[in-house]
Design an enzyme around this catalytic site. Sequence first.
Site, PDB file in Angstrom:
ATOM      1  N   ASN A 260       5.485   1.444 -18.027  1.00  0.00           N
ATOM      2  CA  ASN A 260       5.805   2.359 -16.922  1.00  0.00           C
ATOM      3  C   ASN A 260       6.708   1.713 -15.877  1.00  0.00           C
ATOM      4  OD1 ASN A 260       3.941   0.663 -15.757  1.00  0.00           O
ATOM      5  ND2 ASN A 260       2.440   2.238 -15.258  1.00  0.00           N
TER       6      ASN A 260
ATOM      7  N   ARG B 226       3.145   2.305  -2.535  1.00  0.00           N
ATOM      8  CA  ARG B 226       2.397   2.910  -3.646  1.00  0.00           C
ATOM      9  C   ARG B 226       2.858   4.345  -3.891  1.00  0.00           C
ATOM     10  NH1 ARG B 226       0.939   4.065  -7.444  1.00  0.00           N
ATOM     11  NH2 ARG B 226      -0.992   4.008  -8.640  1.00  0.00           N
TER      12      ARG B 226
ATOM     13  N   ARG C  54       8.388   5.365 -11.193  1.00  0.00           N
ATOM     14  CA  ARG C  54       7.911   5.451 -12.577  1.00  0.00           C
ATOM     15  C   ARG C  54       8.442   6.700 -13.281  1.00  0.00           C
ATOM     16  NH1 ARG C  54       1.806   3.437 -11.095  1.00  0.00           N
ATOM     17  NH2 ARG C  54       2.115   1.194 -11.485  1.00  0.00           N
TER      18      ARG C  54
ATOM     19  N   HIS D 129       4.888  -2.339 -11.674  1.00  0.00           N
ATOM     20  CA  HIS D 129       3.525  -2.548 -11.173  1.00  0.00           C
ATOM     21  C   HIS D 129       3.610  -2.663  -9.663  1.00  0.00           C
ATOM     22  CE1 HIS D 129      -0.445  -4.223 -10.336  1.00  0.00           C
ATOM     23  NE2 HIS D 129       0.190  -5.047  -9.519  1.00  0.00           N
TER      24      HIS D 129
ATOM     25  N   LYS E 228       8.609  -4.687 -14.822  1.00  0.00           N
ATOM     26  CA  LYS E 228       7.996  -5.194 -16.052  1.00  0.00           C
ATOM     27  C   LYS E 228       9.046  -5.648 -17.068  1.00  0.00           C
ATOM     28  CE  LYS E 228       3.673  -2.599 -15.575  1.00  0.00           C
ATOM     29  NZ  LYS E 228       2.709  -1.700 -16.238  1.00  0.00           N
TER      30      LYS E 228
END
Length: 381
Positions: free
Chosen positions: A357, A327, A347, A360, A246
């Site tokens: 965080n 994930r 994270r 993504h 991010k």
Amino acid sequence: MEGAYNLKYSFIGEWYDNQASLIRRFNVFYYPTDDTLEMFDLKNRKTFVRRVKVNGITLDKFYIGCTLYILGRLIKIVDFACEDTKNKLLRDMQVTFGMIKPTPTTTAGKILTHFHTHGLRVTKMKKARLSDEDVSVLFRRMVTDPTYPFLLEFLTGQHVYGLELVGRDAVESAIKIVGDKDPLKAEPDTIRALYGLDAVRNCVHVSSNVEDALFDIDYFFPPPALRSSRLTLTATLSNCTLCIVKPHAVREGKLGAALEEIDSAGFDITALNMFIVENINAAEFYEVYKGIVPEYKGMVEELASGPCVAMEIVAKDKNVNTAVEFRKLVGPADPEIARLLRPQTMRAKLGNTKVQNAIHCSDLAEDGLLEVEYFFKILGL
């Protein structure tokens, strides 16, 4: 005090107006005392945007060639509008070109962190496969060098990372940071001394002067009309998932650490590109969370707040489901919970808040390919 309040820097900005199919030019004024800006339409000679604070835009975001997301429009800064601004900011806002040669992803991550800690920000980045023609263009100064045939063989058909680097005296700084072409002769703590093997496999190439830097940046990051034919992206679109570093994490210099985590956890980065995501695209991308996740609005604003880095991720173990396993590596959406329950996740290590965080990733296995296609096919064009 009034004079200080009105201290401003002046730039020329361009916006491509799709509806009218023309480029509009503006004076973009930035006020450092309160991080506000305003825009003046040069053709119509009237104020276009009144003085306002825009999320994510500070003085260090301005440099010649940058793109800023201002109130729903992508504005490209193409020049200084006055000599005073140019004299004050030119050295701090210099750009140069860098290339990370074929090297383990962990090493590429360490190189990115090294540039950041030594004052150079990555403002464009792309993974691409080099043709022999690309090598001859980007290494045109070395064609008569005895090592050139070996360099041509080493790079042709290989994946590299192209970088636009911005900072004070960026061209000279980058040359100093990477060190001598021969790693054995390079100063200690330079990139080539730390990670280079020999004069060909020395990890990094940087432009030798300002003119070359601008040429190399334009070549590696071509305008839309040439993107399909030159240095195309390397997405595989197979058993893949999407990872986004991010904007806040890019600003904070965490991109290199993210690459290291991905590689050491057993994943390949098969495609990578830095994007500026418009608010409308961020809202579309996150639409599945609308009305479900309280942080939806903040997530949209964060994704549109500056450059992010999107990656296609593929597990090194071809027998596992990439999206499901990746994930697990990314961890819980809230970094505080991640640090308590899953401290080894990305994270937990890189995130700040539930909105900021750091990472993504595709939530559902079936969404992995769709999200990769959204970034590398739809937004990539």
